[in-house]
Structures are given as structure tokens and as C-alpha cells.
Scaffold this active site. Structure first.
Site, mmCIF file in Angstrom:
data_model
loop_
_atom_site.group_PDB
_atom_site.id
_atom_site.type_symbol
_atom_site.label_atom_id
_atom_site.label_comp_id
_atom_site.label_asym_id
_atom_site.label_seq_id
_atom_site.Cartn_x
_atom_site.Cartn_y
_atom_site.Cartn_z
ATOM 1 N N CYS A 121 20.874 54.427 30.909
ATOM 2 C CA CYS A 121 22.029 54.504 31.795
ATOM 3 C C CYS A 121 22.926 53.318 31.466
ATOM 4 O O CYS A 121 22.704 52.624 30.477
ATOM 5 C CB CYS A 121 21.556 54.484 33.256
ATOM 6 S SG CYS A 121 22.752 55.187 34.407
ATOM 7 N N THR A 122 23.897 53.074 32.292
ATOM 8 C CA THR A 122 24.771 51.936 32.053
ATOM 9 C C THR A 122 24.162 50.662 32.625
ATOM 10 O O THR A 122 23.835 49.739 31.893
ATOM 11 C CB THR A 122 26.173 52.189 32.642
ATOM 12 O OG1 THR A 122 26.700 53.382 32.086
ATOM 13 C CG2 THR A 122 27.114 51.045 32.319
ATOM 14 N N GLY A 123 23.944 50.607 33.943
ATOM 15 C CA GLY A 123 23.480 49.376 34.575
ATOM 16 C C GLY A 123 21.982 49.188 34.607
ATOM 17 O O GLY A 123 21.495 48.077 34.795
ATOM 18 N N ASN A 124 21.206 50.268 34.451
ATOM 19 C CA ASN A 124 19.743 50.227 34.509
ATOM 20 C C ASN A 124 19.246 49.551 35.790
ATOM 21 O O ASN A 124 18.326 48.764 35.780
ATOM 22 C CB ASN A 124 19.173 49.531 33.268
ATOM 23 C CG ASN A 124 17.660 49.652 33.164
ATOM 24 O OD1 ASN A 124 16.986 48.683 32.861
ATOM 25 N ND2 ASN A 124 17.112 50.821 33.416
ATOM 26 N N SER A 125 19.882 49.907 36.910
ATOM 27 C CA SER A 125 19.466 49.308 38.178
ATOM 28 C C SER A 125 19.052 50.342 39.213
ATOM 29 O O SER A 125 18.406 50.006 40.188
ATOM 30 C CB SER A 125 20.598 48.451 38.764
ATOM 31 O OG SER A 125 21.693 49.280 39.127
ATOM 32 N N CYS A 126 19.389 51.619 38.994
ATOM 33 C CA CYS A 126 19.204 52.609 40.052
ATOM 34 C C CYS A 126 18.616 53.915 39.530
ATOM 35 O O CYS A 126 17.408 54.121 39.573
ATOM 36 C CB CYS A 126 20.556 52.837 40.738
ATOM 37 S SG CYS A 126 20.494 53.918 42.151
ATOM 38 N N ARG A 127 19.460 54.822 39.029
ATOM 39 C CA ARG A 127 18.999 56.155 38.622
ATOM 40 C C ARG A 127 17.957 56.117 37.515
ATOM 41 O O ARG A 127 16.934 56.796 37.591
ATOM 42 C CB ARG A 127 20.189 57.018 38.176
ATOM 43 C CG ARG A 127 21.110 57.351 39.314
ATOM 44 C CD ARG A 127 22.428 57.865 38.809
ATOM 45 N NE ARG A 127 23.121 56.750 38.158
ATOM 46 C CZ ARG A 127 24.288 56.852 37.550
ATOM 47 N NH1 ARG A 127 24.884 58.020 37.473
ATOM 48 N NH2 ARG A 127 24.866 55.803 37.005
ATOM 49 N N SER A 128 18.201 55.328 36.485
ATOM 50 C CA SER A 128 17.233 55.251 35.388
ATOM 51 C C SER A 128 15.917 54.651 35.869
ATOM 52 O O SER A 128 14.840 55.052 35.408
ATOM 53 C CB SER A 128 17.798 54.437 34.219
ATOM 54 O OG SER A 128 18.265 53.176 34.652
ATOM 55 N N SER A 157 13.007 52.049 30.566
ATOM 56 C CA SER A 157 14.383 52.350 30.905
ATOM 57 C C SER A 157 15.243 51.162 30.505
ATOM 58 O O SER A 157 14.765 50.023 30.455
ATOM 59 C CB SER A 157 14.542 52.676 32.390
ATOM 60 O OG SER A 157 14.109 51.607 33.205
ATOM 61 N N THR A 204 11.923 45.979 35.355
ATOM 62 C CA THR A 204 12.969 45.044 34.946
ATOM 63 C C THR A 204 14.173 45.832 34.459
ATOM 64 O O THR A 204 14.038 46.951 33.963
ATOM 65 C CB THR A 204 12.469 44.115 33.823
ATOM 66 O OG1 THR A 204 12.012 44.909 32.720
ATOM 67 C CG2 THR A 204 11.334 43.218 34.318
ATOM 68 N N ASP A 264 16.632 46.117 31.735
ATOM 69 C CA ASP A 264 16.668 45.628 30.357
ATOM 70 C C ASP A 264 17.862 46.170 29.581
ATOM 71 O O ASP A 264 18.253 47.328 29.763
ATOM 72 C CB ASP A 264 15.393 46.054 29.622
ATOM 73 C CG ASP A 264 14.136 45.483 30.256
ATOM 74 O OD1 ASP A 264 14.171 44.317 30.683
ATOM 75 O OD2 ASP A 264 13.128 46.210 30.320
ATOM 76 N N CYS A 277 23.397 59.133 33.413
ATOM 77 C CA CYS A 277 24.703 58.896 34.026
ATOM 78 C C CYS A 277 25.363 60.237 34.308
ATOM 79 O O CYS A 277 25.293 61.141 33.495
ATOM 80 C CB CYS A 277 25.604 58.114 33.091
ATOM 81 S SG CYS A 277 24.907 56.562 32.563
ATOM 82 N N CYS A 328 28.507 58.078 29.767
ATOM 83 C CA CYS A 328 27.119 57.951 29.326
ATOM 84 C C CYS A 328 27.066 57.237 27.986
ATOM 85 O O CYS A 328 27.858 57.510 27.099
ATOM 86 C CB CYS A 328 26.473 59.322 29.188
ATOM 87 S SG CYS A 328 25.649 59.793 30.687
ATOM 88 N N ASP A 375 25.903 58.566 41.070
ATOM 89 C CA ASP A 375 25.436 57.194 41.255
ATOM 90 C C ASP A 375 25.524 56.837 42.734
ATOM 91 O O ASP A 375 26.616 56.628 43.257
ATOM 92 C CB ASP A 375 26.275 56.230 40.433
ATOM 93 C CG ASP A 375 25.718 54.817 40.430
ATOM 94 O OD1 ASP A 375 24.848 54.507 41.282
ATOM 95 O OD2 ASP A 375 26.157 54.011 39.591
#
Length: 140
Positions: A7-14, A32, A60, A62, A79, A86, A103
């Protein structure tokens, strides 16, 4: 079997997708990453997963560069919103898939509404990734 969720931010969906895939089958390697990794998890996503018994608090956030030299059976982008493009993964990949989701971190309104958006997206991720798991991994 190695799967990278991107994903882009790798903080939520992924992170939620990562948690679900690992919960379906702990014998697969799931990672992820993000093209612009935030370095932290979205705490609403952590809470939404904890509600259903999946702890992603140890994950984490990453950068994708960490994984470019590895070989992957699947790279799956998650995304989905119009506000976000994406990312592309240029590493060694057998199968590339896109399974997009809204998101929930962009949700605004009351706390109850924001929580409901995280739950909605969490449940969509569970459903779509379980379908992916059954169709592509479990019986192979």
C-alpha cells in the site's frame, strides 16, 4: 508461500490484510510494506483487529525497498480510494493482484462513525482475503 501486501502508508489496510492472511494459515510468510511507509500503525486499525481477536500491534510499517530483492509468490496491492494511487512493485513476483479497499483513515465525523468505517473496511478485507486464500492458497 510468500506474500507481500503493498500500500502507500503501510499503516492500516495492508496491516489488516497481513493480520488476516497470517490468521488463516500461519505456514505462509506474509509481509506488508508501503511506498511511503509511515513508520507506525494506525491505532484505529489495531483496535478494529483486536476487537475480533487478531493482534497486529507488533507489526511494523516498513518501506517497500526492504523487500525489493526478495522473491514473492504474490504481491497484492490494497489501495482503493480515489485520493491514492496504487504503487507498483518492481521486484521478483510470480503473481501480482490488486484487491482495493477504501481508506478508513480518511473517515471524518463522530468517533462512532469513524470506528464503524474501520470495522466496515476490516470486514471487507477479511471477506476478500479469505476468498483469495481459499481460491489461491489453501487447496494448492
Amino acid at each position: 508461500m510468500k506474500i507481500l501486501i503493498l500500500c502507500t502508508g503501510n499503516s492500516c489496510r495492508s496491516q489488516m490484510a497481513h493480520g488476516f492472511l497470517q490468521s488463516f494459515d500461519d505456514s505462509i510468510i506474509v509481509c506488508s510494506a508501503g511506498t511511503q511507509a509511515t513508520g507506525k500503525l494506525n491505532q484505529q486499525a489495531v483496535a478494529a483487529m483486536k476487537e475480533i481477536g487478531i493482534d497486529i500491534s507488533h507489526h511494523t510499517s516498513d518501506p517497500v525497498e526492504k523487500y525489493l530483492d526478495e522473491e514473492w509468490d504474490y504481491v497484492i496491492t490494497v489501495c482503493g480510494g480515489a485520493n491514492e494511487a496504487c504503487p507498483a512493485f518492481l521486484g521478483k513476483v510470480k503473481h501480482r493482484l490488486h484487491i482495493g479497499f477504501d481508506d478508513p483513515s480518511y473517515a471524518t465525523g463522530s468517533d462512532a462513525f469513524v470506528r464503524s468505517e474501520f470495522r466496515r473496511v476490516r470486514d471487507e478485507i477479511k471477506e476478500r482475503f479469505y476468498q483469495f486464500y481459499i481460491e489461491n492458497i489453501k487447496n494448492r
